[in-house]
Write a protein that holds these residues in place. Structure first.
Motif, PDB file in Angstrom:
ATOM      1  N   GLU A  45       0.805  -1.220   0.000  1.00 36.16           N
ATOM      2  CA  GLU A  45       0.000   0.000   0.000  1.00 36.16           C
ATOM      3  C   GLU A  45       0.837   1.270   0.000  1.00 36.16           C
ATOM      4  OE1 GLU A  45      -2.428  -0.423   3.431  1.00 36.16           O
ATOM      5  OE2 GLU A  45      -3.593  -2.117   2.622  1.00 36.16           O
ATOM      6  N   GLN A  46       1.945   1.260   0.741  1.00 38.80           N
ATOM      7  CA  GLN A  46       2.701   2.495   0.945  1.00 38.80           C
ATOM      8  C   GLN A  46       4.005   2.589   0.154  1.00 38.80           C
ATOM      9  OE1 GLN A  46       3.134   3.680   5.105  1.00 38.80           O
ATOM     10  NE2 GLN A  46       1.496   2.268   5.683  1.00 38.80           N
ATOM     11  N   LEU A  47       4.725   1.465   0.024  1.00 36.73           N
ATOM     12  CA  LEU A  47       6.063   1.520  -0.575  1.00 36.73           C
ATOM     13  C   LEU A  47       6.074   2.066  -2.000  1.00 36.73           C
ATOM     14  CD1 LEU A  47       8.962   1.065   0.181  1.00 36.73           C
ATOM     15  CD2 LEU A  47       8.730  -1.346  -0.454  1.00 36.73           C
ATOM     16  N   PRO A  48       5.176   1.611  -2.911  1.00 39.12           N
ATOM     17  CA  PRO A  48       5.194   2.160  -4.274  1.00 39.12           C
ATOM     18  C   PRO A  48       4.853   3.649  -4.326  1.00 39.12           C
ATOM     19  CG  PRO A  48       4.043   0.058  -4.218  1.00 39.12           C
ATOM     20  CD  PRO A  48       4.230   0.480  -2.801  1.00 39.12           C
ATOM     21  N   LYS A  49       4.075   4.126  -3.347  1.00 39.73           N
ATOM     22  CA  LYS A  49       3.737   5.556  -3.309  1.00 39.73           C
ATOM     23  C   LYS A  49       4.895   6.373  -2.751  1.00 39.73           C
ATOM     24  CE  LYS A  49      -1.272   4.848  -2.730  1.00 39.73           C
ATOM     25  NZ  LYS A  49      -1.270   3.387  -2.720  1.00 39.73           N
ATOM     26  N   LEU A  50       5.560   5.836  -1.734  1.00 43.18           N
ATOM     27  CA  LEU A  50       6.707   6.538  -1.160  1.00 43.18           C
ATOM     28  C   LEU A  50       7.874   6.603  -2.133  1.00 43.18           C
ATOM     29  CD1 LEU A  50       6.782   4.980   2.420  1.00 43.18           C
ATOM     30  CD2 LEU A  50       6.431   7.397   1.919  1.00 43.18           C
ATOM     31  N   LEU A  51       8.028   5.544  -2.934  1.00 38.72           N
ATOM     32  CA  LEU A  51       9.191   5.403  -3.808  1.00 38.72           C
ATOM     33  C   LEU A  51       8.736   4.980  -5.203  1.00 38.72           C
ATOM     34  CD1 LEU A  51      12.259   5.733  -3.374  1.00 38.72           C
ATOM     35  CD2 LEU A  51      12.369   3.310  -2.810  1.00 38.72           C
ATOM     36  N   PRO A  52       8.176   5.913  -5.991  1.00 41.84           N
ATOM     37  CA  PRO A  52       7.651   5.553  -7.317  1.00 41.84           C
ATOM     38  C   PRO A  52       8.683   4.900  -8.234  1.00 41.84           C
ATOM     39  CG  PRO A  52       6.945   7.769  -6.683  1.00 41.84           C
ATOM     40  CD  PRO A  52       7.952   7.330  -5.667  1.00 41.84           C
ATOM     41  N   GLU A  53       9.960   5.236  -8.048  1.00 44.49           N
ATOM     42  CA  GLU A  53      11.015   4.660  -8.894  1.00 44.49           C
ATOM     43  C   GLU A  53      11.094   3.145  -8.748  1.00 44.49           C
ATOM     44  OE1 GLU A  53      13.754   4.664 -11.749  1.00 44.49           O
ATOM     45  OE2 GLU A  53      12.878   6.552 -11.019  1.00 44.49           O
ATOM     46  N   LEU A  54      10.557   2.633  -7.652  1.00 43.80           N
ATOM     47  CA  LEU A  54      10.603   1.198  -7.379  1.00 43.80           C
ATOM     48  C   LEU A  54       9.940   0.382  -8.493  1.00 43.80           C
ATOM     49  CD1 LEU A  54      11.508  -0.564  -4.852  1.00 43.80           C
ATOM     50  CD2 LEU A  54       9.087  -0.608  -4.254  1.00 43.80           C
ATOM     51  N   ALA A  55       8.824   0.893  -9.020  1.00 43.90           N
ATOM     52  CA  ALA A  55       8.030   0.144  -9.997  1.00 43.90           C
ATOM     53  C   ALA A  55       8.275   0.575 -11.432  1.00 43.90           C
ATOM     54  CB  ALA A  55       6.543   0.274  -9.663  1.00 43.90           C
ATOM     55  N   GLN A  56       9.235   1.487 -11.640  1.00 47.97           N
ATOM     56  CA  GLN A  56       9.495   1.964 -12.993  1.00 47.97           C
ATOM     57  C   GLN A  56      10.371   0.972 -13.755  1.00 47.97           C
ATOM     58  OE1 GLN A  56       8.147   4.720 -14.410  1.00 47.97           O
ATOM     59  NE2 GLN A  56       6.980   4.865 -12.506  1.00 47.97           N
ATOM     60  N   ALA A  91      16.903  -0.345  -1.969  1.00 44.62           N
ATOM     61  CA  ALA A  91      18.240   0.253  -2.027  1.00 44.62           C
ATOM     62  C   ALA A  91      18.564   0.745  -3.435  1.00 44.62           C
ATOM     63  CB  ALA A  91      19.286  -0.755  -1.564  1.00 44.62           C
ATOM     64  N   LEU A  92      18.208  -0.030  -4.445  1.00 48.77           N
ATOM     65  CA  LEU A  92      18.432   0.381  -5.835  1.00 48.77           C
ATOM     66  C   LEU A  92      17.563   1.575  -6.195  1.00 48.77           C
ATOM     67  CD1 LEU A  92      18.551  -3.154  -7.515  1.00 48.77           C
ATOM     68  CD2 LEU A  92      20.471  -1.581  -7.286  1.00 48.77           C
ATOM     69  N   ALA A  93      16.287   1.525  -5.810  1.00 52.52           N
ATOM     70  CA  ALA A  93      15.357   2.607  -6.160  1.00 52.52           C
ATOM     71  C   ALA A  93      15.749   3.925  -5.488  1.00 52.52           C
ATOM     72  CB  ALA A  93      13.934   2.218  -5.775  1.00 52.52           C
ATOM     73  N   LEU A  94      16.267   3.864  -4.269  1.00 49.88           N
ATOM     74  CA  LEU A  94      16.732   5.082  -3.590  1.00 49.88           C
ATOM     75  C   LEU A  94      17.847   5.745  -4.392  1.00 49.88           C
ATOM     76  CD1 LEU A  94      16.842   3.874   0.132  1.00 49.88           C
ATOM     77  CD2 LEU A  94      15.327   5.642  -0.798  1.00 49.88           C
ATOM     78  N   ALA A  98      17.837   9.427  -6.628  1.00 54.23           N
ATOM     79  CA  ALA A  98      18.831  10.484  -6.420  1.00 54.23           C
ATOM     80  C   ALA A  98      19.705  10.714  -7.647  1.00 54.23           C
ATOM     81  CB  ALA A  98      19.706  10.142  -5.219  1.00 54.23           C
ATOM     82  N   GLY A  99      19.349  10.079  -8.780  1.00 56.38           N
ATOM     83  CA  GLY A  99      20.069  10.338 -10.022  1.00 56.38           C
ATOM     84  C   GLY A  99      21.209   9.392 -10.332  1.00 56.38           C
ATOM     85  N   MET A 100      21.193   8.210  -9.692  1.00 62.26           N
ATOM     86  CA  MET A 100      22.246   7.217  -9.942  1.00 62.26           C
ATOM     87  C   MET A 100      21.602   5.954 -10.508  1.00 62.26           C
ATOM     88  SD  MET A 100      24.504   7.920  -6.486  1.00 62.26           S
ATOM     89  CE  MET A 100      23.078   8.395  -5.502  1.00 62.26           C
ATOM     90  N   PRO A 101      21.672   5.736 -11.821  1.00 58.67           N
ATOM     91  CA  PRO A 101      20.935   4.653 -12.474  1.00 58.67           C
ATOM     92  C   PRO A 101      21.563   3.273 -12.284  1.00 58.67           C
ATOM     93  CG  PRO A 101      22.214   5.862 -14.095  1.00 58.67           C
ATOM     94  CD  PRO A 101      22.419   6.579 -12.789  1.00 58.67           C
ATOM     95  N   VAL A 102      21.125   2.572 -11.259  1.00 61.60           N
ATOM     96  CA  VAL A 102      21.595   1.214 -10.990  1.00 61.60           C
ATOM     97  C   VAL A 102      20.390   0.284 -10.912  1.00 61.60           C
ATOM     98  CG1 VAL A 102      23.756   1.819  -9.838  1.00 61.60           C
ATOM     99  CG2 VAL A 102      21.638   1.808  -8.523  1.00 61.60           C
ATOM    100  N   GLY A 128      25.976   4.043  -2.052  1.00 58.09           N
ATOM    101  CA  GLY A 128      25.551   2.661  -1.941  1.00 58.09           C
ATOM    102  C   GLY A 128      25.423   2.209  -0.501  1.00 58.09           C
ATOM    103  N   ARG A 129      26.363   2.604   0.330  1.00 56.93           N
ATOM    104  CA  ARG A 129      26.332   2.210   1.736  1.00 56.93           C
ATOM    105  C   ARG A 129      25.197   2.903   2.479  1.00 56.93           C
ATOM    106  NH1 ARG A 129      31.143  -0.479   3.191  1.00 56.93           N
ATOM    107  NH2 ARG A 129      30.777  -0.047   5.394  1.00 56.93           N
ATOM    108  N   VAL A 130      24.973   4.182   2.169  1.00 56.97           N
ATOM    109  CA  VAL A 130      23.852   4.901   2.784  1.00 56.97           C
ATOM    110  C   VAL A 130      22.525   4.280   2.359  1.00 56.97           C
ATOM    111  CG1 VAL A 130      22.594   7.104   2.801  1.00 56.97           C
ATOM    112  CG2 VAL A 130      25.082   7.078   3.043  1.00 56.97           C
ATOM    113  N   ALA A 131      22.393   3.945   1.072  1.00 63.46           N
ATOM    114  CA  ALA A 131      21.164   3.339   0.566  1.00 63.46           C
ATOM    115  C   ALA A 131      20.924   1.974   1.214  1.00 63.46           C
ATOM    116  CB  ALA A 131      21.238   3.195  -0.950  1.00 63.46           C
ATOM    117  N   ALA A 132      21.981   1.220   1.455  1.00 62.06           N
ATOM    118  CA  ALA A 132      21.845  -0.099   2.088  1.00 62.06           C
ATOM    119  C   ALA A 132      21.244   0.031   3.484  1.00 62.06           C
ATOM    120  CB  ALA A 132      23.209  -0.783   2.155  1.00 62.06           C
ATOM    121  N   GLU A 133      21.823   0.911   4.285  1.00 59.79           N
ATOM    122  CA  GLU A 133      21.335   1.078   5.648  1.00 59.79           C
ATOM    123  C   GLU A 133      19.925   1.649   5.661  1.00 59.79           C
ATOM    124  OE1 GLU A 133      24.288   3.478   7.508  1.00 59.79           O
ATOM    125  OE2 GLU A 133      25.799   1.881   7.568  1.00 59.79           O
TER     126      GLU A 133
END
Length: 216
Positions: A45-56, A91-94, A98-102, A128-133
């Motif tokens: 319910e919440q994750l795709p709305k919080l992080l739209p890049e997740l489903a792109q 972690a990838l979507a974050l 932020a402009g880093m295509p992984v 990468g380390r910040v996104a992991a945590e």
């Protein structure tokens, strides 16, 4: 959840010979060890709305294996995915936000019960380390019904990208090296880029190479 170990891979490794810039995270899922995403409605319910890049969907020449690494959609979360896989996708979507295509990542059960390995690509090591945590905390907070604010995380990742991204001259050299399948890494705490490994490595500093006495 608790991160037991967090490592940065530079170059070919046990985890991948194709992807040279990897974060390898060992996560103890603790009380969420047997939990899948379909048992936590808040994730779908919440994750795709919080992080739209997740489903792109990810397309282009950045990674020819993009079709083998599909995005994480609301339907997939509702059907059920392991939390280790959800963490790596966050972690990838974050980073992408932020402009880093992984886009590449894998999750594996570790030998210990309730522990997963989460492996994913980074563009900038610190990011990468910040996104992991951050990914671990985000997934855990959603599972436990706690509020999540992504704005400060995305801002921190964007600042890291701006601080460490190559300048135009360096980028043109690195892009050409990547197009020829020449691996590259940025040496820690410096602006020096290493092209290749071992006896074949060369180093550049902006457009100055290790062939010059100045860079040497």
């Amino acid at each position: 959840m608790k991160i037991i170990d967090l490592r940065t891979m530079r170059g070919p490794s046990y985890w991948s010979v194709k992807h040279h810039k990897l974060i390898v995270m060992k996560v103890d899922l603790q009380d969420l060890a047997d939990t899948w995403s379909n048992s936590v409605p808040a994730l779908a319910e919440q994750l795709p709305k919080l992080l739209p890049e997740l489903a792109q969907p990810q397309t282009g020449d950045l990674d020819k294996s993009s079709t083998k690494n599909p995005p994480l959609t609301e339907e997939q979360l509702a059907d059920g995915e392991p939390l280790g896989y959800v963490i790596l996708q966050v972690a990838l979507a974050l980073q992408r936000t932020a402009g880093m295509p992984v886009i590449w990542g894998k999750s594996y059960p570790a030998h210990q019960e309730g522990v997963d390995f989460v492996v994913f690509c980074y563009q900038e090591e610190r990011a990468g380390r910040v996104a992991a945590e951050a990914a671990v905390h985000i997934v855990e907070d959603l599972c436990k019904g706690q509020p999540v604010d992504l704005k400060p995380i995305i801002e921190e990742l964007h600042e890291i990208r701006e601080e460490e991204f190559f300048g135009p001259s360096t980028y043109s050299i690195v892009a050409e090296a990547a197009s020829r399948n020449i691996p590259y890494i940025q040496l820690k705490n410096s602006n020096i880029i290493q092209l290749g490994y071992g006896v074949n490595q060369k180093r550049i500093w902006a457009t100055t190479t290790s062939y010059t006495s100045h860079a040497g």
